[in-house]
Motif scaffolding. Sequence first.
Motif, PDB file in Angstrom:
ATOM      1  N   ASP A  12      -9.339 -76.364 -68.743  1.00 17.52           N
ATOM      2  CA  ASP A  12      -8.486 -75.260 -68.312  1.00 17.52           C
ATOM      3  C   ASP A  12      -8.443 -75.270 -66.790  1.00 17.52           C
ATOM      4  O   ASP A  12      -9.469 -75.135 -66.129  1.00 17.52           O
ATOM      5  N   SER A  13      -7.257 -75.457 -66.237  1.00 18.48           N
ATOM      6  CA  SER A  13      -7.128 -75.537 -64.779  1.00 18.48           C
ATOM      7  C   SER A  13      -7.478 -74.216 -64.094  1.00 18.48           C
ATOM      8  O   SER A  13      -7.641 -74.181 -62.879  1.00 18.48           O
ATOM      9  N   ALA A  14      -7.631 -73.145 -64.846  1.00 16.68           N
ATOM     10  CA  ALA A  14      -7.998 -71.852 -64.270  1.00 16.68           C
ATOM     11  C   ALA A  14      -9.512 -71.630 -64.252  1.00 16.68           C
ATOM     12  O   ALA A  14      -9.978 -70.541 -63.900  1.00 16.68           O
ATOM     13  N   PHE A  20     -16.308 -74.376 -64.616  1.00 19.76           N
ATOM     14  CA  PHE A  20     -16.087 -75.818 -64.611  1.00 19.76           C
ATOM     15  C   PHE A  20     -17.390 -76.570 -64.797  1.00 19.76           C
ATOM     16  O   PHE A  20     -17.470 -77.510 -65.595  1.00 19.76           O
ATOM     17  N   LYS A  21     -18.453 -76.158 -64.088  1.00 21.78           N
ATOM     18  CA  LYS A  21     -19.758 -76.834 -64.224  1.00 21.78           C
ATOM     19  C   LYS A  21     -20.289 -76.698 -65.647  1.00 21.78           C
ATOM     20  O   LYS A  21     -20.839 -77.648 -66.203  1.00 21.78           O
ATOM     21  N   GLU A  22     -20.137 -75.513 -66.252  1.00 19.75           N
ATOM     22  CA  GLU A  22     -20.586 -75.312 -67.630  1.00 19.75           C
ATOM     23  C   GLU A  22     -19.792 -76.190 -68.593  1.00 19.75           C
ATOM     24  O   GLU A  22     -20.357 -76.807 -69.498  1.00 19.75           O
ATOM     25  N   TRP A  23     -18.455 -76.236 -68.404  1.00 21.48           N
ATOM     26  CA  TRP A  23     -17.601 -77.084 -69.234  1.00 21.48           C
ATOM     27  C   TRP A  23     -17.999 -78.546 -69.093  1.00 21.48           C
ATOM     28  O   TRP A  23     -18.131 -79.274 -70.070  1.00 21.48           O
ATOM     29  N   GLN A  24     -18.194 -78.991 -67.843  1.00 23.26           N
ATOM     30  CA  GLN A  24     -18.538 -80.384 -67.561  1.00 23.26           C
ATOM     31  C   GLN A  24     -19.860 -80.757 -68.231  1.00 23.26           C
ATOM     32  O   GLN A  24     -19.982 -81.811 -68.855  1.00 23.26           O
TER      33      GLN A  24
END
Length: 99
Positions: A12-14, A20-24
């Motif tokens: 998600d670009s938002a 982002f770190k958690e997603w990564q």
Amino acid sequence: MLKQMKPVYAFDSAFTPVEFKEWQFGLRVVMKELMHFPEVVDLPAPVCVKTVKRDGYRIEKWESYPLPGSVVPYLVLIPNGVDSGHKVSAVLLYSRIWR
């Protein structure tokens, strides 16, 4: 049904920086599990096997050993004047040669 489902690790670009770190991190864990990478410990360090000086730069041939019995050779082109005290940006180019 598939058109209406949102993948668990869809980007998600938002994302905030924390999201982002958690997603990564989560994506990395799941990808390692799906790809079944073998656990390899005590890998040998990459080795520079040859250096050739050219006009304005040098070429270094390196070998990495990602798995027992496998070798990944690669070339590094380094402009004159670049060393640990004078760093510059780098470019990585991957090329597969078909035979």
